[in-house]
Write an enzyme that holds these catalytic residues in place. Structure first.
Site, mmCIF file in Angstrom:
data_model
loop_
_atom_site.group_PDB
_atom_site.id
_atom_site.type_symbol
_atom_site.label_atom_id
_atom_site.label_comp_id
_atom_site.label_asym_id
_atom_site.label_seq_id
_atom_site.Cartn_x
_atom_site.Cartn_y
_atom_site.Cartn_z
ATOM 1 N N ARG A 1 0.818 -1.213 0.000
ATOM 2 C CA ARG A 1 0.000 0.000 0.000
ATOM 3 C C ARG A 1 0.857 1.270 0.000
ATOM 4 O O ARG A 1 0.398 2.327 -0.439
ATOM 5 C CB ARG A 1 -0.986 0.004 1.163
ATOM 6 C CG ARG A 1 -0.365 0.062 2.533
ATOM 7 C CD ARG A 1 -1.431 0.053 3.646
ATOM 8 N NE ARG A 1 -2.214 1.260 3.708
ATOM 9 C CZ ARG A 1 -3.537 1.298 3.588
ATOM 10 N NH1 ARG A 1 -4.222 0.190 3.402
ATOM 11 N NH2 ARG A 1 -4.181 2.457 3.659
ATOM 12 N N VAL B 1 -7.122 7.851 1.134
ATOM 13 C CA VAL B 1 -6.867 6.415 1.193
ATOM 14 C C VAL B 1 -7.348 5.971 2.568
ATOM 15 O O VAL B 1 -6.801 6.385 3.587
ATOM 16 C CB VAL B 1 -5.371 6.094 1.002
ATOM 17 C CG1 VAL B 1 -5.127 4.596 1.151
ATOM 18 C CG2 VAL B 1 -4.904 6.571 -0.386
ATOM 19 N N SER B 2 -8.396 5.158 2.587
ATOM 20 C CA SER B 2 -9.007 4.779 3.857
ATOM 21 C C SER B 2 -8.003 4.069 4.750
ATOM 22 O O SER B 2 -7.081 3.398 4.284
ATOM 23 C CB SER B 2 -10.211 3.859 3.620
ATOM 24 O OG SER B 2 -11.232 4.541 2.940
ATOM 25 N N ALA B 3 -8.211 4.202 6.050
ATOM 26 C CA ALA B 3 -7.346 3.542 7.023
ATOM 27 C C ALA B 3 -7.433 2.034 6.850
ATOM 28 O O ALA B 3 -8.509 1.490 6.560
ATOM 29 C CB ALA B 3 -7.757 3.935 8.435
#
Length: 416
Positions: free
Chosen positions: A50, A83-85
């Protein structure tokens, strides 16, 4: 998943020990938080690099379980892309209950989550990810190509309100932007018995809900507390803010989501009046969330917007409670009362209560307390069922409970 030549494969020699250690540490933390349970989902989070979607960011931040870096804001300063956790991504993927070979649709792109979905669905699976913002979809394409997931993921630049009919039907639809409504396309492109996971905003409160399609309705199968950037395009429906204290850096406002427009001037006056307290006798452990009592208060009370306040307002003693999500606040004319808590004599345990301001402040605080006691007595060990029905469904065909009418749907919240 096998990755294409020139990409970063699962056990690439180019993957540094530090990167892998960071991924392992992230997975360990997600398991501790209860966000990861399925070994296949955990394997996906151990695999996807990521950090490549977050150039220039420290690895410790990129792999932080609660790290949700903002990637774009609009002209008003509202966050419109992130960008989501990892915790939230893992939570939603677990809610989706994805099986190998499934066809998946993601609403709201970015690349990283699509890669996780592709890993869980496997080589025979298919992922379509849609976003309205061409900057976001280009970033997703670049990430997916660099990591080799582009062979199983199709990226579309389009309004997610309409889904992606050309690749339907889908076994699962995962929505990664806050939605106030469920557009018909999502229901009709979802296979019968399929699951829709969506951060649904209901009277100001957002929960990521796992719905199962049952004909023309959706029935919840669990939900979790969450926060997401708002949907754009045809489905945009943003909360408005009514300020009741506007000193710079100390702002206090009410987030309105279908609530009546308040008398802000009268509430400003009320805020300057002495506060009054009411205590419920209902207690929570220090690590126990108040999300379920808040959902009950929202279901039981009509004019209950969320109060948003800057930490400086609390530091100055203007309000006693501050939350990034907002604090449930009961409003009546020129008076209001909001949920609060205080320590008890028991170790790490807190008592729920309410603070009121204005001529009716004590009455409103007591009303909040009464509903906290009702929740504790009748609903504490239960979770509500959320159903979504098409707009126009007659009242007598809906279950009894809190009704929220939106443009496309009628949403009901039913407590056992």
């Amino acid at each position: 998943m096998d990755n294409t030549p020139g990409s970063t494969p699962r056990n690439s020699e180019t993957t540094t020990a530090t990167e892998q250690q960071m991924r392992e540490a992230m997975v360990t933390r997600l398991i501790e938080l209860g966000a990861l349970r399925d070994p296949r989902v955990a394997a996906a989070f151990r695999t996807v690099p990521r950090h490549l979607a977050l150039p220039g960011m420290e690895l410790s931040t990129a792999y932080g379980a609660e790290s949700a870096p903002i990637t774009k804001t609009d002209a008003t300063g509202t966050h419109i892309s992130s960008v989501s956790a990892p915790r939230v991504q893992a939570m939603q993927i677990e809610q989706a209950d994805i099986k190998p070979g499934m066809s998946l649709l993601e609403i709201g792109s970015g690349g990283v989550n699509a890669a996780y979905l592709a890993e869980v669905a496997g080589d025979q699976g298919r992922v379509v990810t849609v976003d309205i913002d061409p900057d976001v979809t280009q970033r997703a394409r670049d990430f997916l190509k660099a990591t080799g997931y582009d062979r199983n993921v199709t990226v579309l630049t389009a309004d997610g309100e309409h889904g992606a009919i050309e690749h339907a039907p889908y076994d699962r639809i995962v929505v990664t932007v806050q939605a106030a409504d469920i557009p018909p396309a999502w229901l009709h492109q979802l296979a019968e018995g399929g699951r829709l996971v969506v951060p649904l905003r209901m009277r100001g409160m957002t929960r990521t809900v796992a719905f199962v399609r049952d004909g023309e309705r959706l029935v919840s199968d669990g939900f979790e507390l969450c926060g997401f950037v708002p949907m754009q395009g045809a489905g945009e429906n943003r909360i408005s803010l009514a300020l009741i204290h506007d000193a710079e850096g100390e702002e206090i406002g009410l987030r309105l989501d279908g609530h009546p427009e308040p008398d802000s001037a009268a509430l400003r006056t009320a805020l300057r009046m002495p506060r009054v307290h009411a205590w419920s006798g209902v207690t929570l452990a220090g690590d126990e969330s108040n999300e379920h009592v808040d959902l009950w208060l929202m279901s039981a009370l009509d004019n209950l917007p969320l109060m948003a306040a800057k930490p400086a307002a609390r530091d100055r003693g203007l309000v006693a409670s501050v939350s990034p999500i907002g604090v449930p606040t009961l409003v009546d004319g020129g008076s209001f009362a909001y949920r609060t808590a205080r320590p008890t004599d028991a170790v790490d345990r807190y008592e729920l209560g309410a603070i009121g301001h204005g001529p009716q402040g004590q009455k409103l605080a007591q009303r909040l307390v009464e509903e906290m006691q009702t929740w504790d007595r009748e609903h504490r060990d239960h979770r509500p069922r959320i159903e979504v029905h098409p707009a126009g469904t007659p009242d007598n065909q809906l279950p009894s409970g809190r009704l929220i009418d939106r443009r496309h749907t009628r949403i009901t919240i039913v407590w056992p």
